[in-house]
Motif scaffolding. Sequence first.
Motif, PDB file in Angstrom:
ATOM      1  N   SER A   1       0.846  -1.186   0.000  1.00 21.77           N
ATOM      2  CA  SER A   1       0.000   0.000   0.000  1.00 21.77           C
ATOM      3  C   SER A   1       0.884   1.241   0.000  1.00 21.77           C
ATOM      4  CB  SER A   1      -0.914   0.003   1.223  1.00 21.77           C
ATOM      5  OG  SER A   1      -1.735   1.158   1.229  1.00 21.77           O
ATOM      6  N   LEU A   2       0.602   2.161  -0.916  1.00 16.50           N
ATOM      7  CA  LEU A   2       1.401   3.378  -1.050  1.00 16.50           C
ATOM      8  C   LEU A   2       0.501   4.598  -0.939  1.00 16.50           C
ATOM      9  CD1 LEU A   2       3.535   2.401  -4.190  1.00 16.50           C
ATOM     10  CD2 LEU A   2       4.243   2.234  -1.800  1.00 16.50           C
ATOM     11  N   GLN A   3       1.046   5.658  -0.389  1.00 18.42           N
ATOM     12  CA  GLN A   3       0.360   6.944  -0.397  1.00 18.42           C
ATOM     13  C   GLN A   3       1.345   8.006  -0.853  1.00 18.42           C
ATOM     14  OE1 GLN A   3      -0.752   8.989   3.293  1.00 18.42           O
ATOM     15  NE2 GLN A   3      -2.763   9.433   2.409  1.00 18.42           N
TER      16      GLN A   3
ATOM     17  N   GLN B   1      -2.582   5.601 -15.592  1.00 10.61           N
ATOM     18  CA  GLN B   1      -3.287   6.519 -14.704  1.00 10.61           C
ATOM     19  C   GLN B   1      -4.216   5.730 -13.786  1.00 10.61           C
ATOM     20  OE1 GLN B   1      -5.678   9.477 -16.690  1.00 10.61           O
ATOM     21  NE2 GLN B   1      -5.886  10.745 -14.852  1.00 10.61           N
ATOM     22  N   PRO B   2      -4.130   5.941 -12.477  1.00  9.20           N
ATOM     23  CA  PRO B   2      -5.006   5.214 -11.558  1.00  9.20           C
ATOM     24  C   PRO B   2      -6.468   5.619 -11.739  1.00  9.20           C
ATOM     25  CG  PRO B   2      -3.147   6.227 -10.397  1.00  9.20           C
ATOM     26  CD  PRO B   2      -3.177   6.809 -11.770  1.00  9.20           C
ATOM     27  N   LEU B   3      -7.356   4.675 -11.463  1.00  5.81           N
ATOM     28  CA  LEU B   3      -8.789   4.932 -11.450  1.00  5.81           C
ATOM     29  C   LEU B   3      -9.290   4.788 -10.023  1.00  5.81           C
ATOM     30  CD1 LEU B   3      -9.886   2.822 -14.580  1.00  5.81           C
ATOM     31  CD2 LEU B   3      -9.241   5.239 -14.505  1.00  5.81           C
TER      32      LEU B   3
ATOM     33  N   CYS C   1       0.036  -1.397  -4.848  1.00 10.28           N
ATOM     34  CA  CYS C   1       1.017  -1.588  -5.918  1.00 10.28           C
ATOM     35  C   CYS C   1       1.546  -3.011  -5.869  1.00 10.28           C
ATOM     36  CB  CYS C   1       2.163  -0.585  -5.739  1.00 10.28           C
ATOM     37  SG  CYS C   1       3.706  -1.004  -6.594  1.00 10.28           S
ATOM     38  N   THR C   2       1.536  -3.673  -7.022  1.00 11.30           N
ATOM     39  CA  THR C   2       2.199  -4.970  -7.143  1.00 11.30           C
ATOM     40  C   THR C   2       3.561  -4.719  -7.773  1.00 11.30           C
ATOM     41  OG1 THR C   2       0.082  -6.093  -7.477  1.00 11.30           O
ATOM     42  CG2 THR C   2       2.078  -7.286  -8.115  1.00 11.30           C
ATOM     43  N   PRO C   3       4.643  -4.805  -6.982  1.00  5.69           N
ATOM     44  CA  PRO C   3       5.963  -4.414  -7.487  1.00  5.69           C
ATOM     45  C   PRO C   3       6.589  -5.466  -8.390  1.00  5.69           C
ATOM     46  CG  PRO C   3       6.134  -5.119  -5.209  1.00  5.69           C
ATOM     47  CD  PRO C   3       4.677  -5.170  -5.552  1.00  5.69           C
TER      48      PRO C   3
ATOM     49  N   LYS D   1       1.214  -3.588 -11.492  1.00  3.31           N
ATOM     50  CA  LYS D   1      -0.242  -3.521 -11.417  1.00  3.31           C
ATOM     51  C   LYS D   1      -0.618  -2.614 -10.259  1.00  3.31           C
ATOM     52  CE  LYS D   1      -4.354  -6.461 -10.918  1.00  3.31           C
ATOM     53  NZ  LYS D   1      -4.839  -7.841 -10.668  1.00  3.31           N
ATOM     54  N   ILE D   2      -1.676  -1.832 -10.436  1.00  2.00           N
ATOM     55  CA  ILE D   2      -2.172  -0.986  -9.352  1.00  2.00           C
ATOM     56  C   ILE D   2      -3.666  -1.224  -9.182  1.00  2.00           C
ATOM     57  CG2 ILE D   2      -0.426   0.824  -9.464  1.00  2.00           C
ATOM     58  CD1 ILE D   2      -2.273   2.438 -11.243  1.00  2.00           C
TER      59      ILE D   2
END
Length: 462
Positions: A43-45, A75-77, A94-96, A106-107
Motif C-alpha cells: 500500500s502506497l500513499q 493513470q489510476p482509477l 502496488c504490485t511491485p 499492477k495498481i
Amino acid sequence: MAPVLLQQTVVPSFGRHLVAALLLLLIGLMVLCSSELVPKRVSLQGKLNYKDAHVRDIWTLVQLGTGVVYKLPGQPLDSPGYPVPPASIVTLDCTPDPKMPTNCTKISRAEVSRVVAPVARVGTDMKLRLLVMVVSYMASSSCGARAGANVDDVLNAYTGDLGHMNFLHNCSYGQVTYSNVTVISTSLPCTRYLDQCDEESIALNARTSATNQYGPAFMSSYSRFTYVLPYGLLSACGWVGLAELSGTQTWYTPDGDGVFNKGTVLQESLHNFGIYHAWCNGSEYQDNSTAMGLGNSCPSAPELRRLGWASPLAQLDNSTLPTRTFKVFTLPATYITSEGNMIRIQPDWLPKRNYIKNLYLALRMQGGGDRDLLDEFDGKVSIHEVNKSIDNFMAVGDPRVSLLGTIDPSTVLDIPTYKLRVMSGALVGSTITVQICRYEKLPKECVEANLRRERKHRRVIL
C-alpha cells in the motif's frame, strides 16, 4: 506361509504411505517457494505525477515521507472508475516488479486522499529560482561515458538578450520572471537506468550529486529544477523536452530542439503550471500559433486566461449577445497588453447537448514575446475552442485548447456550429475592430440586422 503373505502385503502399503508423505512435503515446499516468488501488494500513499513524453504517458507516485518515486503502469482509477487527476494525493495498492521494486506492474484500490484544487492561476509577481543541472556520464562497468552540453552555452540560452528568461517575461507581461538562474555541471557514474533515459533516476542522481557537492542549503534555495541530458540519448528517450504536469521539474535534450529551443523550454515550463498541449484539427501539438503546440510564440488567448496572465475585453453569452444584433469591439494585439486582449464567448444559446465548447477571439501580431509568430497568424484574429466544462470552472484537466481558424482583416466569417457571424475591420496600428452577431437559424438574419444598422447610421449622419 501366512506370515509371509502378511509381510508382503504390509510392506507395499507402508511404501505407498511414505511416497505420499514425501509428495505432500515436496508440494508444500513448492507452494512455499512459489509464494515467496510472487510479489506481495504494498500500500502506497503519495502525490500522483504525470509527464507527457510525447510518445507515451508517464505516471509516477512520489511516496509521502520518503520521497521514493514509484513508476505506475498507467493513470489510476478511483473506486467509481474515474481517472485520478495529476497532483492528487492518492492511496493505492502496488504490485511491485520483483526485479525493480519501485516499478508497479499492477495498481488497484486507488483512493484520493486529497484531490487537487482547480488549476492555480499564476497571478502576478512570481519569481522563479531555477537550478539547471547539465548532466554527463562517467564510464562504468555498466555503460560508457557520455559528454554533456557546454555550461556557458546553456546559461546563455537562458540569460541572453533574447533567451528563455526574456521570452517568459514578455509572454507573461512581466508577471513571471526568473529571479535566479544557476547552471552547474553534474557528472554521474553511468548506470543501466541512466543510459536508458530513466528520467526519475537522472533527476534523483543529479540532485544527490549536487547536494553532495554544494550542500542542502544550496539546493533548497531553488524552486525549479531542470536537467539537461547527455548527448546521444535521444533515441532512448523519444522526446526532446519533458516536464511534470503541475510540478517543478523539466528535462531537455542538449540540442536545438531541446534546451536551445525557446518554444520547447516555454512549453515544458508551462506544463509545470498545469497547461496542456494545444490542438488543431483533432491533432495534438498542431497549433503553430503557440509554444504549447509547435510554435515559438507566446500562449494563445485561452491559455493566457487559464494562466491568469491576461483578461477578456468582453465575455458574451445568451444574456449579453442578443440575436440579430451586432456587438462591436476593438481588440488590441495580445503582445501589447494583458488587459482586455481577447473576447470570450460562451454559446449557451445552443441546445444543451450542443453546448460543449467556448470560443476565444484574439488579435495576434509579431512583436514582443510574439516576435517569432508565424506569418500565417500575423495581423489576423485567431479563433480557439475549449472544453466548456473545464473552462467555465477553471477545473483540473485538459481543456483541449484547439485552433479553429483565423480571420483576415476586412473579412466576414460565418461559424454555423455556433450560429455566429463575425466581421473584422481593417488593421489600425496594433488594433482591429471586430463585430459579432448571433442568429437563430440563418446567417442572413445578421445580414439584415447589419443593413438596418447601416440605414440608421446614414439617417443619423443626414
